[in-house]
Design an enzyme around this catalytic site. Structure first.
Site, PDB file in Angstrom:
ATOM      1  N   ASP A   1      -1.131  -2.878 -14.680  1.00 53.68           N
ATOM      2  CA  ASP A   1      -2.431  -3.525 -14.509  1.00 53.68           C
ATOM      3  C   ASP A   1      -3.586  -2.639 -14.950  1.00 53.68           C
ATOM      4  OD1 ASP A   1      -2.053  -1.715 -12.458  1.00 53.68           O
ATOM      5  OD2 ASP A   1      -2.000  -3.210 -10.872  1.00 53.68           O
TER       6      ASP A   1
ATOM      7  N   GLU B   1      -2.018 -10.594  -5.854  1.00 49.77           N
ATOM      8  CA  GLU B   1      -2.461 -10.704  -4.466  1.00 49.77           C
ATOM      9  C   GLU B   1      -1.678 -11.811  -3.756  1.00 49.77           C
ATOM     10  OE1 GLU B   1      -4.155  -8.508  -3.243  1.00 49.77           O
ATOM     11  OE2 GLU B   1      -5.946  -7.947  -4.368  1.00 49.77           O
TER      12      GLU B   1
ATOM     13  N   HIS C   1       0.725  -6.677  -1.915  1.00 47.52           N
ATOM     14  CA  HIS C   1       0.648  -6.972  -3.356  1.00 47.52           C
ATOM     15  C   HIS C   1       1.444  -5.969  -4.192  1.00 47.52           C
ATOM     16  CE1 HIS C   1      -3.206  -4.416  -3.519  1.00 47.52           C
ATOM     17  NE2 HIS C   1      -2.456  -3.895  -4.477  1.00 47.52           N
TER      18      HIS C   1
ATOM     19  N   ASP D   1      -1.614  -5.330   1.777  1.00 46.68           N
ATOM     20  CA  ASP D   1      -1.398  -6.770   1.974  1.00 46.68           C
ATOM     21  C   ASP D   1      -0.123  -7.261   1.275  1.00 46.68           C
ATOM     22  OD1 ASP D   1      -2.133  -6.649  -0.678  1.00 46.68           O
ATOM     23  OD2 ASP D   1      -3.873  -7.964  -0.509  1.00 46.68           O
TER      24      ASP D   1
HETATM   25  C1  GLP Z   1      -3.388  -0.765  -6.514  1.00 45.74           C
HETATM   26  C2  GLP Z   1      -2.404  -0.940  -7.654  1.00 45.74           C
HETATM   27  C3  GLP Z   1      -0.990  -1.159  -7.160  1.00 45.74           C
HETATM   28  C4  GLP Z   1      -0.658  -0.118  -6.095  1.00 45.74           C
HETATM   29  C5  GLP Z   1      -1.610  -0.243  -4.935  1.00 45.74           C
HETATM   30  C6  GLP Z   1      -1.322   0.733  -3.804  1.00 45.74           C
HETATM   31  O1  GLP Z   1      -3.854  -1.950  -6.004  1.00 45.74           O
HETATM   32  N1  GLP Z   1      -2.770  -2.021  -8.516  1.00 45.74           N
HETATM   33  O2  GLP Z   1      -0.089  -1.088  -8.246  1.00 45.74           O
HETATM   34  O3  GLP Z   1       0.658  -0.270  -5.682  1.00 45.74           O
HETATM   35  O4  GLP Z   1      -2.906   0.015  -5.428  1.00 45.74           O
HETATM   36  O5  GLP Z   1      -2.020   1.933  -3.996  1.00 45.74           O
HETATM   37  P1  GLP Z   1      -1.662   3.295  -3.288  1.00 45.74           P
HETATM   38  O6  GLP Z   1      -0.401   3.754  -3.886  1.00 45.74           O
HETATM   39  O7  GLP Z   1      -2.805   4.201  -3.652  1.00 45.74           O
HETATM   40  O8  GLP Z   1      -1.578   3.023  -1.860  1.00 45.74           O
END
Ligand code: GLP
Length: 260
Positions: A67, A143, A138, A136
């Site tokens: 993404d 989402e 995702h 959440d």
């Molecule tokens: C973002 C990314 C996800 C990731 C999530 C969790 O939203 N798009 O791919 O898994 O954050 O982030 P973190 O690993 O910093 O908790």
């Protein structure tokens, strides 16, 4: 699903790196699906170490990132382009032409997304998809309520995700509202998924994803349907799983040829 619970995030990251390294040794032009966020940083550090100290060769590896925020340029410090080059690519012998990350400044977003999907297909599909998980549930930026058959497309970020990710920006007002993300249908086509989650803050999302019903309200729960998903957790992220003892016994009892 295989659930691997380790004492620390570092140990889980090392196992993940071994899985990726073996895949690259078996198939030098492996196609990796990559994620951003704090979770995969340990994995990336270990892959860099394997490259530097043990000669793991990335010269033929191809990558597709999950993404990118819409509106951030390649060199914006909060863009996922910047993140990936800083934390992984610039430390490896990967060819720039083999790196694919959604373009947050694409003028025609639907056309870009279609091309991204085609490029993944042309590369032969993703061999290993690395995933983190949002609080959440995702994956990528899919989402809750995202379609299980969705493809790469534009999405609007949930307020909770913007809040969670605000820690990387100066203030929440700077966090973009939109992104381009691979769809859940896209992710499901990867041959292997490695889902990492660390810390107490992820325990509830992991409980719902692994032991809850498969439901669009928790996007990562779709991985119950995927034929080869390995979930790598530290103790804290695993703390709400009911069948923790069973997962541990399965892992401890793996025959030598199946061990990581
Ligand atoms: C973002 C990314 C996800 C990731 C999530 C969790 O939203 N798009 O791919 O898994 O954050 O982030 P973190 O690993 O910093 O908790």
């Amino acid at each position: 699903m295989e659930i691997v619970i380790q004492k620390s995030a570092e140990e889980a990251a090392r196992i993940g790196a071994r899985i990726v390294a073996r895949q690259i040794q078996r198939k030098p032009n492996t196609v990796l699906g990559l994620a951003t966020g704090s979770t995969p940083l340990g994995l990336y550090r270990e892959l860099i170490r394997l490259h530097r100290e043990e000669g793991l060769d990335f010269s033929k590896v191809r990558t597709f990132n999950l993404d990118e925020y819409i509106g951030l340029s390649f060199d914006h410090p909060m863009s996922y382009h910047h993140f990936m080059w800083e934390n992984l690519f610039r430390h490896l012998n990967i060819a720039k032409k083999n790196v694919h990350i959604p373009d947050g400044l694409a003028k025609d977003v639907p056309a870009f997304c279609e091309r991204y999907e085609k490029d993944m297909k042309k590369a032969g599909g993703i061999d290993i998809q690395v995933l983190g998980i949002g609080s959440d549930g995702h994956i990528g930026f899919n989402e809750p309520t995202s379609s299980f058959s969705s493809r790469t497309r534009i999405k609007t970020l949930d307020g909770q995700t913007r809040k969670d990710n605000a820690r990387f920006f100066k203030s929440i007002t700077e966090v973009p509202h939109h992104c381009i993300t691979m769809g859940i249908g896209t992710i499901l086509e990867s041959r292997t998924c490695l889902l990492f989650a660390f810390g107490k803050g992820k325990a509830e999302a992991i409980r719902e994803s692994v032991e809850g019903p498969m439901a669009a309200m928790c996007p990562a729960s779709v991985l119950q349907w995927h034929r080869d998903t390995r979930v790598l957790l530290d103790e804290a992220a695993a703390s709400k799983l009911k069948k923790r003892a069973y997962y541990r016994s399965v892992y401890a009892g793996k025959p030598a040829w199946q061990q990581y």
